[in-house]
Design a protein around this motif. Structure first.
Motif, mmCIF file in Angstrom:
data_model
loop_
_atom_site.group_PDB
_atom_site.id
_atom_site.type_symbol
_atom_site.label_atom_id
_atom_site.label_comp_id
_atom_site.label_asym_id
_atom_site.label_seq_id
_atom_site.Cartn_x
_atom_site.Cartn_y
_atom_site.Cartn_z
ATOM 1 N N ASP A 197 0.859 -1.186 0.185
ATOM 2 C CA ASP A 197 0.063 0.103 -0.072
ATOM 3 C C ASP A 197 1.162 1.205 -0.066
ATOM 4 N N MET A 198 1.316 1.700 -1.174
ATOM 5 C CA MET A 198 2.151 2.771 -1.471
ATOM 6 C C MET A 198 1.764 4.180 -1.046
ATOM 7 N N ALA A 199 0.262 4.096 -0.961
ATOM 8 C CA ALA A 199 -0.387 5.457 -0.804
ATOM 9 C C ALA A 199 -0.284 5.551 0.789
ATOM 10 N N ALA A 200 -0.726 4.616 1.579
ATOM 11 C CA ALA A 200 -0.458 4.593 3.057
ATOM 12 C C ALA A 200 0.897 4.822 3.556
ATOM 13 N N GLN A 208 9.672 14.741 1.327
ATOM 14 C CA GLN A 208 10.844 14.357 0.359
ATOM 15 C C GLN A 208 10.956 12.883 0.390
ATOM 16 N N ALA A 209 10.646 12.153 1.474
ATOM 17 C CA ALA A 209 10.850 10.617 1.275
ATOM 18 C C ALA A 209 9.755 10.119 0.284
ATOM 19 N N ALA A 210 8.488 10.571 0.435
ATOM 20 C CA ALA A 210 7.314 10.223 -0.429
ATOM 21 C C ALA A 210 8.018 10.423 -1.953
ATOM 22 N N LYS A 211 8.321 11.606 -2.245
ATOM 23 C CA LYS A 211 8.794 11.898 -3.546
ATOM 24 C C LYS A 211 10.058 11.030 -3.999
ATOM 25 N N ASN A 212 10.989 10.702 -2.972
ATOM 26 C CA ASN A 212 11.980 9.524 -3.546
ATOM 27 C C ASN A 212 11.427 8.408 -3.870
ATOM 28 N N ALA A 213 10.348 7.717 -3.128
ATOM 29 C CA ALA A 213 9.952 6.620 -3.365
ATOM 30 C C ALA A 213 9.181 6.452 -4.750
ATOM 31 N N GLU A 214 8.700 7.675 -5.046
ATOM 32 C CA GLU A 214 8.119 7.508 -6.563
ATOM 33 C C GLU A 214 9.122 7.329 -7.526
ATOM 34 N N SER A 215 10.173 7.485 -7.304
ATOM 35 C CA SER A 215 11.181 7.438 -8.476
ATOM 36 C C SER A 215 11.896 6.028 -8.470
ATOM 37 N N LEU A 221 10.858 -1.809 -4.732
ATOM 38 C CA LEU A 221 9.440 -1.871 -3.933
ATOM 39 C C LEU A 221 8.997 -3.355 -3.580
ATOM 40 N N LYS A 222 9.489 -4.133 -4.427
ATOM 41 C CA LYS A 222 9.332 -5.601 -4.058
ATOM 42 C C LYS A 222 10.200 -6.198 -2.921
ATOM 43 N N GLN A 223 11.504 -5.333 -2.985
ATOM 44 C CA GLN A 223 12.503 -5.734 -1.742
ATOM 45 C C GLN A 223 11.765 -5.323 -0.846
ATOM 46 N N VAL A 266 3.540 17.160 12.689
ATOM 47 C CA VAL A 266 3.235 15.801 12.704
ATOM 48 C C VAL A 266 4.102 15.048 12.450
ATOM 49 N N TRP A 267 4.588 14.035 13.142
ATOM 50 C CA TRP A 267 5.750 13.118 12.869
ATOM 51 C C TRP A 267 5.601 12.350 11.565
ATOM 52 N N LYS A 268 6.653 12.570 10.718
ATOM 53 C CA LYS A 268 6.716 11.719 9.506
ATOM 54 C C LYS A 268 7.983 10.827 9.420
ATOM 55 N N ALA A 269 7.859 9.815 8.764
ATOM 56 C CA ALA A 269 9.034 8.912 8.544
ATOM 57 C C ALA A 269 9.942 9.382 7.655
ATOM 58 N N ASP A 270 11.283 9.469 7.744
ATOM 59 C CA ASP A 270 12.144 10.351 6.806
ATOM 60 C C ASP A 270 12.745 9.246 5.817
#
Length: 270
Positions: A197-200, A208-215, A221-223, A266-270
């Motif tokens: 669930d990449m949206a969650a 920035q972490a969400a942006k990095n994940a998109e690329s 992602l499988k790993q 709000v705390w966000k994972a980096d």
């Protein structure tokens, strides 16, 4: 390494609170071969070594750049946000780190996109037995200084910058660490990755972490999905959590940690 007292290092504790409101200024440039960077803005952060990962008891981070940077660009355990901005070409300048009790050495990271994709930023280690600074004055809310012209080959610098902190507000161990809010956020993200669930996962991550994940390529992602169980196990047995005003670090084992940043309160994972 020989530790000098703050007095011997030439500290001047004369900054007034009003000065912290003034924007940072810098003059100078970095010139190396066909690269020229000029900077006219500055901001600084001073950090202790509560987490035990830094080389010095106290670290001064100074950012001199071609645009006005926020103090949050300097915060974080190992790679502050300005690294990603520098690699992306969103800011140009130098990230300087030093032990303010030792004026003979520093490191300078060149904030310029690497010539080849996948390469890291260039970092220089500079030292001079007679000292690198004509002047370095560190106050409660401001730091200013000037590099010696004959001590550094590639750049010149004079600056005055507001000085920020990111103070420790909690140091949790054992069950208190494992049940902390920041660990629960990391657990929720690990479990979201396990479900694919990449949206969650993105909603629990910094921008920035969400942006990095998109690329990231599909293989990564499988790993990540496959490693979800291992990440969950590590987080549930987290040894220690150090929470600062704007950042947090979850210690997972020797030399291993996960970090979080407070975004919009709000705390966000980096």
């Amino acid at each position: 390494m020989d530790r000098r007292s703050l007095l011997a290092a030439g500290f001047a504790l004369a900054a007034s609170p009003a000065l912290a409101l003034d924007p940072g200024t810098a003059s100078g440039s970095y010139v190396h071969h066909d690269v020229t960077l000029k900077f006219d803005h500055a901001v600084a952060l001073i950090l202790d070594n509560a987490e035990g990962f830094r080389e010095h008891p106290t670290t001064l981070r100074l950012l001199v750049a071609d645009r006005e940077p926020p103090a949050s660009d300097l915060m974080g355990l190992a790679f502050p946000p300005v690294w990603a901005k520098g690699k992306a070409g969103e800011i140009h300048g130098l990230l300087i780190e030093l032990d303010p009790a030792d004026l003979t050495s520093l490191t300078a990271t060149i904030l310029l996109p690497p010539e080849e994709e996948g390469y890291s930023l260039t970092t220089l280690s500079l030292s001079h037995s007679d000292g690198l600074w004509d002047r370095l004055e560190v106050g409660d809310t401001r730091v200013s200084g000037k590099l010696k012209a004959d001590a550094v080959d590639d750049f010149t610098l004079e600056f005055s910058a507001p000085l920020f902190t990111d103070k420790v507000t909690a140091d949790l161990k054992g069950p208190a660490a494992q049940s902390s809010e920041v660990v629960q956020i990391l657990l929720a993200r690990a479990q979201a990755l396990g479900r694919g669930d990449m949206a969650a996962a993105a909603a629990l991550s910094t921008a920035q972490a969400a942006k990095n994940a998109e690329s990231l390529p599909p293989e990564f992602l499988k790993q990540a999905k496959a490693m979800s169980a291992q990440m969950t196990k590590q987080l549930k047995s987290a040894k220690r959590v150090v929470i600062r005003e704007q950042t947090a670090a979850v210690m997972l084992g020797p030399g291993e940690w996960s970090s979080l940043v407070r975004e919009g309160g709000v705390w966000k994972a980096d």
